[in-house]
Motif scaffolding. Structure first.
Motif, PDB file in Angstrom:
ATOM      1  N   UNK A 175     -17.797   6.531 -28.465  1.00 36.91           N
ATOM      2  CA  UNK A 175     -16.391   6.120 -28.537  1.00 36.91           C
ATOM      3  C   UNK A 175     -15.716   6.348 -27.185  1.00 36.91           C
ATOM      4  N   UNK A 176     -15.097   5.316 -26.653  1.00 40.39           N
ATOM      5  CA  UNK A 176     -14.407   5.405 -25.367  1.00 40.39           C
ATOM      6  C   UNK A 176     -13.036   6.057 -25.558  1.00 40.39           C
ATOM      7  N   UNK A 177     -12.884   7.269 -25.020  1.00 37.11           N
ATOM      8  CA  UNK A 177     -11.626   8.010 -25.190  1.00 37.11           C
ATOM      9  C   UNK A 177     -10.761   8.003 -23.938  1.00 37.11           C
ATOM     10  N   UNK A 178     -11.365   7.691 -22.780  1.00 39.07           N
ATOM     11  CA  UNK A 178     -10.615   7.714 -21.527  1.00 39.07           C
ATOM     12  C   UNK A 178      -9.561   6.599 -21.527  1.00 39.07           C
ATOM     13  N   UNK A 179      -8.357   6.945 -21.070  1.00 36.51           N
ATOM     14  CA  UNK A 179      -7.241   5.992 -21.003  1.00 36.51           C
ATOM     15  C   UNK A 179      -6.933   5.363 -22.359  1.00 36.51           C
ATOM     16  N   UNK A 180      -6.985   6.189 -23.397  1.00 36.96           N
ATOM     17  CA  UNK A 180      -6.613   5.689 -24.735  1.00 36.96           C
ATOM     18  C   UNK A 180      -5.578   6.624 -25.360  1.00 36.96           C
ATOM     19  N   UNK A 181      -4.817   6.062 -26.272  1.00 32.41           N
ATOM     20  CA  UNK A 181      -3.835   6.835 -27.029  1.00 32.41           C
ATOM     21  C   UNK A 181      -4.306   6.922 -28.482  1.00 32.41           C
ATOM     22  N   UNK A 182      -4.392   8.134 -28.984  1.00 32.04           N
ATOM     23  CA  UNK A 182      -4.822   8.355 -30.372  1.00 32.04           C
ATOM     24  C   UNK A 182      -3.642   8.018 -31.281  1.00 32.04           C
ATOM     25  N   UNK A 183      -3.674   6.812 -31.844  1.00 35.04           N
ATOM     26  CA  UNK A 183      -2.507   6.270 -32.545  1.00 35.04           C
ATOM     27  C   UNK A 183      -2.648   6.395 -34.067  1.00 35.04           C
ATOM     28  N   UNK A 184      -1.735   7.124 -34.724  1.00 33.29           N
ATOM     29  CA  UNK A 184      -1.795   7.209 -36.187  1.00 33.29           C
ATOM     30  C   UNK A 184      -1.362   5.893 -36.839  1.00 33.29           C
ATOM     31  N   UNK A 185      -1.951   5.591 -37.983  1.00 32.81           N
ATOM     32  CA  UNK A 185      -1.580   4.402 -38.763  1.00 32.81           C
ATOM     33  C   UNK A 185      -0.962   4.874 -40.077  1.00 32.81           C
ATOM     34  N   UNK A 186       0.227   4.369 -40.387  1.00 37.14           N
ATOM     35  CA  UNK A 186       0.924   4.731 -41.628  1.00 37.14           C
ATOM     36  C   UNK A 186       1.194   3.488 -42.457  1.00 37.14           C
ATOM     37  N   UNK A 187       1.389   3.701 -43.760  1.00 36.57           N
ATOM     38  CA  UNK A 187       1.703   2.562 -44.641  1.00 36.57           C
ATOM     39  C   UNK A 187       3.116   2.061 -44.426  1.00 36.57           C
ATOM     40  N   UNK A 188       4.081   2.987 -44.281  1.00 36.15           N
ATOM     41  CA  UNK A 188       5.482   2.579 -44.179  1.00 36.15           C
ATOM     42  C   UNK A 188       6.179   3.332 -43.039  1.00 36.15           C
ATOM     43  N   UNK A 189       7.426   2.933 -42.792  1.00 40.54           N
ATOM     44  CA  UNK A 189       8.230   3.587 -41.759  1.00 40.54           C
ATOM     45  C   UNK A 189       8.537   5.042 -42.107  1.00 40.54           C
ATOM     46  N   UNK A 190       8.380   5.399 -43.371  1.00 41.99           N
ATOM     47  CA  UNK A 190       8.649   6.784 -43.772  1.00 41.99           C
ATOM     48  C   UNK A 190       7.570   7.742 -43.286  1.00 41.99           C
TER      49      UNK A 190
ATOM     50  N   UNK B   7       4.958  10.359 -42.722  1.00 41.32           N
ATOM     51  CA  UNK B   7       4.641  11.516 -43.562  1.00 41.32           C
ATOM     52  C   UNK B   7       3.316  11.394 -44.277  1.00 41.32           C
ATOM     53  N   UNK B   8       3.377  11.436 -45.614  1.00 38.02           N
ATOM     54  CA  UNK B   8       2.165  11.412 -46.441  1.00 38.02           C
ATOM     55  C   UNK B   8       1.523  10.047 -46.572  1.00 38.02           C
ATOM     56  N   UNK B   9       2.043   9.028 -45.868  1.00 38.34           N
ATOM     57  CA  UNK B   9       1.461   7.678 -46.007  1.00 38.34           C
ATOM     58  C   UNK B   9       0.414   7.401 -44.918  1.00 38.34           C
ATOM     59  N   UNK B  10      -0.093   8.466 -44.262  1.00 41.74           N
ATOM     60  CA  UNK B  10      -1.069   8.287 -43.184  1.00 41.74           C
ATOM     61  C   UNK B  10      -2.340   7.638 -43.718  1.00 41.74           C
TER      62      UNK B  10
END
Length: 798
Positions: A752-767, A769-772
């Protein structure tokens, strides 16, 4: 006023206290011999007096809701408002739309304009946008669109009609527009901030009506009370003021003090009343008995915090109704918070460390860090996934740790200090890993050797100060800190627009719930609301598909690949949802016809359908969503279409709509499993990698050989630059730009190429929290810290 308890159970008002405010207003109103003028003066005086009395017990966030609500109700009583137009403003019906013929409007805004154009006085609004886009663009892009004149004949529309148009074009400015609306109809004094004067509150109080201070974190009215008491001859030293902090068996002491103080004419302060729930009914009875036949100087002052949610509310209605309620909230904004943080220290604090330069500069940086953490809360989930009880105690303990470590080490132990502050002092409150990452990154940016070289920017336009005295730091804040804006916290200006939009939507939704739907609309109103629900039921039942025949679907293939299993699971979950929707709607339909007794669950469903909200019984079987019922149901139908296509031959769709799946995690896991099986790789040593394409869904005719093409992502806090193929600065007013199709596949973790990357979380909604849902690594040319502090995330629904 009675309806305010729907907003917060602390907002309880009795007829007795209302009459008191009413009578005082009658006494203070100017006399006039002309009966008409006298009646008008009385009506105005009573309205303003009751408004002031009520609003002093409301939190700042609810004051405009209350003010707008009474303005609309007064105008309705005077027949100066069109009830249908008011409903349009509050409900904001939007026609689902995927395309917009006007470049500067979103499909959502265009959908609203199409619906508004059906109103008698707004007919042709959509055509005018298409024929005169230049005039409208000026309003959409204005800093203060509520002050702009509408083009052509639209400028002659009523204030309410202009509010409707503004809600579609710039929902973030509705709070400002509502203030203008109130000022125009009720007068300037209603929108001017009213300061609470303790002496005036005391004059309005009496032995039977205690003062109840509804507390906010970081505020303590005790000093002001003691100061007023000293002025009027009541103090702890003279034994005429009694301060009881409730909890740990203090109830008996409080009872004894109340009884003696009522006879002797002393003051009693009861702190933390919210902590003694079981004793509060006794306190309610005690306050009633001690208030009667007591000394005229006897006063009770209570302090308590509101519950986090209505189900945890413990303070009896009787106590709240008979008290004069006052809310105490700290000033907001970076300037106020930074001064407040610094106020915890003094010149003596700055002088106590032998390493004066390091200690002073790091302490100021620590104060800025503290203020940033507290103020990020106002930006909702983009600031923090959850709310945390950061307090001045965290700051003062951290300052002591800083002093001890500097005294004990010849070099500044940066890593140790960042760990102690970020993981223990402040991090001890933080329960979410992504929030912990924000806290940790903040410290790395604000606590580093650059501050000693004069190169550290605490935020854009605000360099770390040089060494100076205590008052100098306060002056430095006033002189150099930029005006309040999201960039002070590392966020994009869009964060404020999003925050204002959410505030406006919440305000109007609350006002809609406060509307007396039956009484204000005259006779037949209840019937009209019932008719609306019946038409919604009919529309949903007509469009709702039948359940999937699982036996027939499963017979189409003997294979049970990871993708096939995901498809079957999705069909089963859709069946549960469709079955519940059919059952509950048919049951309610029979109830409305009079063939069944209306139960509480049917009433709840009816209320949800009327308010265009997804009913709880459906939401529990669905996936998290913040959409209105109409848009949510549209998504359900689109999900069914996707499943219909997928179950035809069980070939993976060319592009999978990830947002339409009940369990997107299971699909992403299936991508891992299918590639692991194909290559005989161990599943626990694999991870997903993504390539963001430059194409849209319609550009693909078949799925990739391995992995999957997915769409349905939106980015919040930044945007994806298709030309450069990296995360880039967001465009103003484009809050959640859609992502192109993403190619997702699995690789061994070490590849996995990690250099020059942003570890971006994905959520279901704008809220959030627990929708990760998952974490994806996206390419970036800028430091990942920038995007961490900016709260950048991918969303599956907006």
């Amino acid at each position: 006023i009675n309806d305010l308890s729907k907003i917060n159970p602390m907002y309880q008002f009795s007829l007795k206290t209302f009459n008191s405010a009413f009578n005082k207003a009658m006494e203070r109103a100017e006399w006039d011999e002309d009966v008409r003028i006298r009646v008008h003066t009385l009506a105005e005086a009573i309205t303003y007096s009751v408004f002031l009395y009520t609003s002093q017990g409301l939190f700042e966030r609810d004051k405009l809701t209350f003010l707008s609500h009474i303005t609309f109700q007064i105008l309705l009583k005077q027949d100066k408002l069109n009830i249908q137009e008011l409903d349009f403003l509050l409900q904001f019906p939007v026609e689902p739309s995927k395309v917009c013929p006007v470049s500067f409007l979103s499909p959502h805004t265009w959908g609203a304009i199409k619906v508004f154009s059906s109103l008698d006085h707004l007919t042709g609004l959509d055509r005018d946008f298409e024929t005169s886009p230049k005039h409208w663009r000026k309003i959409v892009e204005s800093c203060c669109p509520e002050k702009e004149r509408l083009p052509h004949d639209w400028k002659n529309k009523t204030s309410l009609q202009k509010l409707i148009i503004l809600r579609a074009l710039r929902p973030d400015r509705i709070t400002y527009a509502l203030k203008n609306f109130v000022e125009e109809n009720l007068g300037t004094k209603y929108v001017e901030p009213a300061t609470v004067e303790f002496e005036k509150l005391y004059e309005d109080s009496n032995p039977c009506n205690p003062l109840f201070f509804i507390l906010s974190p970081g505020v303590d009215p005790l000093k002001d009370l003691e100061k007023l008491g000293l002025k009027l001859g009541f103090s702890i030293d003279q034994d005429t003021l009694h301060n009881v902090s409730l909890g740990q068996g203090q109830e008996e002491i409080a009872e004894r003090v109340l009884k003696s103080a009522s006879q002797l004419g002393h003051w009693v302060i009861l702190q933390n009343v919210h902590l003694v729930a079981s004793w509060l009914p006794s306190l309610e009875a005690l306050l009633e008995t001690t208030g009667k036949n007591s000394h005229p100087n006897f006063r009770v002052f209570m302090m308590g915090e509101p519950a986090q949610s209505p189900e945890y509310h413990v303070i009896p209605r009787g106590i709240l109704e008979n008290s004069i309620k006052i809310t105490n909230e700290p000033p907001t904004g970076m300037n106020a918070s930074l001064h407040a943080a610094l106020n915890n220290f003094s010149q003596d604090t700055l002088d106590m460390c032998s390493r004066e330069q390091e200690f002073n500069l790091m302490l100021f940086s620590l104060c800025f860090f503290h203020a940033s953490l507290i103020e990020r809360c106002k930006f909702g989930a983009q600031g923090w996934n959850h709310k945390y009880p950061f307090s001045t105690g965290d700051l003062t303990i951290s300052s002591s740790v800083l002093y001890n470590y500097l005294e004990a080490n010849t070099k500044v132990p940066w890593e140790d200090l960042c760990y102690l502050f970020g993981e223990i002092m402040y991090g001890g409150h933080i329960t979410d890993d992504w929030d912990r990452r924000v806290c940790r990154t903040y410290l790395q940016e604000l606590m580093n050797p650059k501050m000693f070289e004069g190169e550290l920017l605490l935020c854009p336009g605000f360099p770390s100060p040089p060494i100076m005295d205590y008052s100098g730091y306060h002056s430095y804040i006033d002189e150099h800190l930029p005006c309040e804006n999201p960039t002070l916290y590392g966020l994009h200006p869009n964060a404020e627009l999003e925050c204002l939009t959410v505030t406006s939507d919440h305000l109007l939704r609350t006002m809609f719930e406060l509307q007396p739907h039956n009484s204000t609309r005259g006779e037949g109103a209840a019937q009209s609301s019932e008719d609306k629900v019946k038409s919604v039921i009919e529309d949903i039942i007509d469009r709702l598909p039948d359940e999937y025949n699982m036996a027939e679907i499963m017979s189409k293939t003997a294979e049970r690949t990871p993708y096939v299993l995901v498809c079957l699971q999705e069909c089963e979950r859709m069946n549960h949802l469709i079955a519940e929707m059919h059952r509950s709607l048919n049951e309610l339909e029979l109830g409305l016809k009079g063939e069944l007794t209306i139960s509480s669950s049917m009433e709840t469903l009816q209320s949800a359908l009327f308010s265009d909200v997804v009913p709880d019984s459906w939401a529990r079987l669905s996936y998290p969503s913040t959409k209105t019922l109409a848009h949510w149901f549209n998504d359900v139908l689109l999900s069914c279409q996707e499943l219909d296509s997928w179950t035809q031959d069980f070939v993976l769709p060319a592009v999978v709509w990830l947002s339409g799946l009940f369990n997107p995690q299971s699909f992403l896991t299936a991508v891992l499993q299918s590639i692991a099986r194909k290559n005989e790789w161990p599943l626990d040593r694999m991870c997903l990698t993504v390539d963001v394409t430059k194409k849209t869904k319609d550009d693909f005719g078949h799925p990739p050989r391995e992995g999957a093409y997915i769409h349905g992502f939106f980015m919040e806090g930044a945007r994806w630059d298709c030309q450069s193929g990296v995360i880039s600065e967001a465009i103003l007013r484009d809050l959640t730009p859609a992502m192109p199709v993403v190619y997702v596949r699995a690789v061994p973790s070490e590849e996995l190429e990690l250099k020059n990357t942003y570890e971006c979380p994905v959520y279901r909604t704008k809220q959030r929290g627990g929708t990760h849902v998952w974490t994806l690594h996206l390419k970036t040319k800028q430091s990942p810290a920038k995007w961490i502090i900016a709260g950048v995330a991918l969303l599956l629904s907006v």
